[in-house]
Design a protein around this motif. Structure first.
Motif, PDB file in Angstrom:
ATOM      1  N   GLY A 101       0.105  -3.585 -11.621  1.00  0.00           N
ATOM      2  CA  GLY A 101       1.165  -3.530 -10.619  1.00  0.00           C
ATOM      3  C   GLY A 101       2.222  -4.560 -10.998  1.00  0.00           C
ATOM      4  O   GLY A 101       1.973  -5.760 -10.895  1.00  0.00           O
TER       5      GLY A 101
ATOM      6  N   GLY B  26       2.629  -7.625  -1.250  1.00  0.00           N
ATOM      7  CA  GLY B  26       2.057  -7.060  -2.472  1.00  0.00           C
ATOM      8  C   GLY B  26       1.753  -5.570  -2.361  1.00  0.00           C
ATOM      9  O   GLY B  26       1.206  -4.985  -3.287  1.00  0.00           O
ATOM     10  N   ARG B  27       2.060  -4.969  -1.208  1.00  0.00           N
ATOM     11  CA  ARG B  27       1.830  -3.527  -1.092  1.00  0.00           C
ATOM     12  C   ARG B  27       3.118  -2.843  -0.639  1.00  0.00           C
ATOM     13  O   ARG B  27       3.604  -3.096   0.457  1.00  0.00           O
ATOM     14  CB  ARG B  27       0.697  -3.232  -0.132  1.00  0.00           C
ATOM     15  N   TYR B  28       3.654  -2.014  -1.517  1.00  0.00           N
ATOM     16  CA  TYR B  28       4.930  -1.366  -1.253  1.00  0.00           C
ATOM     17  C   TYR B  28       4.733   0.143  -1.305  1.00  0.00           C
ATOM     18  O   TYR B  28       3.708   0.628  -1.788  1.00  0.00           O
ATOM     19  CB  TYR B  28       5.963  -1.816  -2.300  1.00  0.00           C
TER      20      TYR B  28
ATOM     21  N   ALA C 221      -5.861  -7.604  -6.431  1.00  0.00           N
ATOM     22  CA  ALA C 221      -5.870  -6.924  -7.741  1.00  0.00           C
ATOM     23  C   ALA C 221      -4.450  -6.790  -8.287  1.00  0.00           C
ATOM     24  O   ALA C 221      -3.552  -6.341  -7.585  1.00  0.00           O
ATOM     25  CB  ALA C 221      -6.505  -5.552  -7.610  1.00  0.00           C
ATOM     26  N   VAL C 222      -4.297  -7.200  -9.532  1.00  0.00           N
ATOM     27  CA  VAL C 222      -2.996  -7.017 -10.194  1.00  0.00           C
ATOM     28  C   VAL C 222      -3.102  -5.876 -11.213  1.00  0.00           C
ATOM     29  O   VAL C 222      -2.094  -5.303 -11.621  1.00  0.00           O
ATOM     30  CB  VAL C 222      -2.510  -8.347 -10.811  1.00  0.00           C
ATOM     31  N   ALA C 223      -4.340  -5.528 -11.556  1.00  0.00           N
ATOM     32  CA  ALA C 223      -4.553  -4.392 -12.465  1.00  0.00           C
ATOM     33  C   ALA C 223      -5.921  -3.787 -12.215  1.00  0.00           C
ATOM     34  O   ALA C 223      -6.845  -4.481 -11.797  1.00  0.00           O
ATOM     35  CB  ALA C 223      -4.469  -4.841 -13.917  1.00  0.00           C
TER      36      ALA C 223
ATOM     37  N   GLN D 240       4.276   0.560 -11.906  1.00  0.00           N
ATOM     38  CA  GLN D 240       3.031   0.343 -12.656  1.00  0.00           C
ATOM     39  C   GLN D 240       3.324   0.371 -14.148  1.00  0.00           C
ATOM     40  O   GLN D 240       4.177   1.146 -14.613  1.00  0.00           O
ATOM     41  CB  GLN D 240       2.003   1.434 -12.339  1.00  0.00           C
TER      42      GLN D 240
ATOM     43  N   ARG E 190       3.463  -7.017  -8.329  1.00  0.00           N
ATOM     44  CA  ARG E 190       2.538  -8.123  -8.034  1.00  0.00           C
ATOM     45  C   ARG E 190       2.628  -9.198  -9.108  1.00  0.00           C
ATOM     46  O   ARG E 190       2.480 -10.382  -8.817  1.00  0.00           O
ATOM     47  CB  ARG E 190       1.107  -7.596  -7.906  1.00  0.00           C
TER      48      ARG E 190
ATOM     49  N   ARG F  18     -14.243   0.874  -7.905  1.00  0.00           N
ATOM     50  CA  ARG F  18     -12.926   1.523  -7.964  1.00  0.00           C
ATOM     51  C   ARG F  18     -12.877   2.706  -6.977  1.00  0.00           C
ATOM     52  O   ARG F  18     -13.856   3.396  -6.762  1.00  0.00           O
ATOM     53  CB  ARG F  18     -12.550   1.996  -9.373  1.00  0.00           C
TER      54      ARG F  18
ATOM     55  N   ARG G 163       3.299   5.459  -2.879  1.00  0.00           N
ATOM     56  CA  ARG G 163       2.135   5.669  -2.006  1.00  0.00           C
ATOM     57  C   ARG G 163       2.545   5.350  -0.578  1.00  0.00           C
ATOM     58  O   ARG G 163       3.108   4.278  -0.321  1.00  0.00           O
ATOM     59  CB  ARG G 163       0.970   4.756  -2.412  1.00  0.00           C
TER      60      ARG G 163
END
Ligand code: AMP
Length: 386
Positions: free
Chosen positions: A278, A116-118, A251-253, A123, A281, A233, A109
């Motif tokens: 994720g 935590g955001r790559y 959020a991890v999931a 996943q 994460r 969501r 993405r």
């Protein structure tokens, strides 16, 4: 490259560990692993996530066409739509009707990198196809909790039910007066942190009952959760049950039911529920003691004899890393730092007596062992005795 990372040894062990647990828990709940291409046609996401979703608006990585071949290809940002495409295009579900798929792999993405955001991340997810009852939601959530419970992290499960498309249309109308910012109010709500004054969604009686029944089932299985009435969501394809698992507020999931995704793609209606964790994460949050299951073999100028020893060890199911010709002290320092439990040291005396020196790197004790005694069992027992 910003947002992309190299995962080198020791860190890669953490990823392998998560993968191992994921595969074990997936097997326990009757899931089969699938592998799918990392490129898809962009249209797949326009039709499922919604053209004005963050994913479609700004996060898709386009793949340059190959020579003259036209391509609308993008790197997959998630796997749910691909899974639906794959099962519906094949005749996989024709006979079985029900299926439980598990996947683990890289997603892409294009977003602003931060903790935590790559831009490339892994996943791990499940998709349960063919079942519309809340028993499926229940079992899937139970599995998600079973999985995340292996990593010694504090997490919370947030649960909601977003009803039908008609419920959400009404809610959008109600919220549009509230947010007044021109964008889809549900997307704005998805991004809003303080929802204290925001009105809650009213859902139809059937979904309300489903939500209550699901809560009861989870409570009976001692699953702790909180009802978050603002959890909607960010993607269009969800209906009814939705949930998120969070660690320290992140959020991890995420997951939920998406009974109309297949029909949005032009296939026959297919009830489904799924989640995606994720993995990066989880790795960032978990407490992990590196367990090195290799033996450090330190060869002091006895190459031929060491080669024989190593062959024996490998035949006896022992994993060996050989330090050929490295200074003893240096090799021991590296082995201890990399959490090896044992070192085998081989010099001239050992060659003459057909033995090795086995050193326990935790207790520093050292013993002479006959070559024919080297086996995993023998060493495990010795470790227990020391
Ligand atoms: P989503 O499909 O956006 O709900 O994503 C499911 C899970 O994937 C999230 O809860 C995160 O744990 C993980 N995830 C999503 N986007 C990223 C990202 N850019 N970097 C790392 N993990 C991510």
């Amino acid at each position: 490259m910003r947002g992309f990372k190299d995962i080198l040894p020791l860190d890669s062990m953490k990823f392998s560990y998560v993968r191992k647990i994921f595969e074990a828990v997936s097997a326990k709940y009757g899931c089969d692993l699938i592998e799918l291409p990392i490129v898809e046609d962009a249209e797949l996401y326009f039709r499922t996530s919604g053209t004005d979703s963050d994913v479609c608006q700004k996060e898709l990585f386009e793949v340059r066409r190959y020579k003259d071949e036209f391509s609308n290809w993008v790197l997959r940002p998630e796997m749910t739509a691909s899974c639906v495409r794959a099962v519906c295009e094949s005749n996989f579900l024709q006979e079985r009707k029900l299926a439980r798929l598990a996947y683990i792999g890289p997603m892409f993405r294009y977003n602003r990198p931060q903790k935590g955001r790559y831009r490339q991340f892994i996943q791990a997810g499940w998709e349960f196809f063919g079942g519309s009852g809340i028993e499926y939601d229940y079992e899937l959530i139970l599995g998600a909790i079973d999985f995340i419970s292996h990593f010694d992290v504090k997490f919370t499960l947030e649960l909601n039910n977003i009803g039908t498309a008609a419920d959400r249309t009404k809610y959008r109308e109600q919220l549009s007066g509230f947010f007044q910012d021109g964008r889809d109010p549900l997307r704005v709500l998805d991004k809003t942190e303080d929802c204290s004054n925001v009105p809650c969604m009213k859902i139809n009686d059937e979904d309300r009952k489903k939500f209550d029944d699901l809560c009861k089932m989870l409570q009976k299985s001692n699953v702790c959760f909180v009802h978050n009435p603002y959890l909607v969501r960010g993607l269009d394809y969800y209906n009814s049950t939705v949930f998120e698992i969070k660690i320290d507020g992140q959020a991890v999931a995420g997951g939920g039911r998406y009974d109309y995704l297949a029909s949005k793609l032009g296939y026959k209606e297919l009830p489904a529920v799924g989640f995606a964790f994720g993995v990066d994460r989880i790795v960032d949050a978990m407490n992990f003691k590196v367990e090195n299951d290799k033996i450090a073999v330190i060869c002091l100028n006895e190459a031929n004899y060491t080669a024989r020893v190593v062959e024996n060890c490998r035949n006896a199911a022992l994993n060996c890393f050989v330090f050929w010709g490295l200074d003893l002290k240096k090799a021991l320092t590296i082995s201890s730092k990399e959490a090896y439990n044992f070192a085998i040291i081989i010099g001239e005396n050992e060659r003459i007596s057909n033995t090795v020196q086995l050193k326990n790197l935790n207790t520093k004790e050292q013993k002479e062992i006959k070559l024919e005694d080297l086996s995993k069992n023998f060493i495990d027992n010795l470790f227990r005795l020391i």
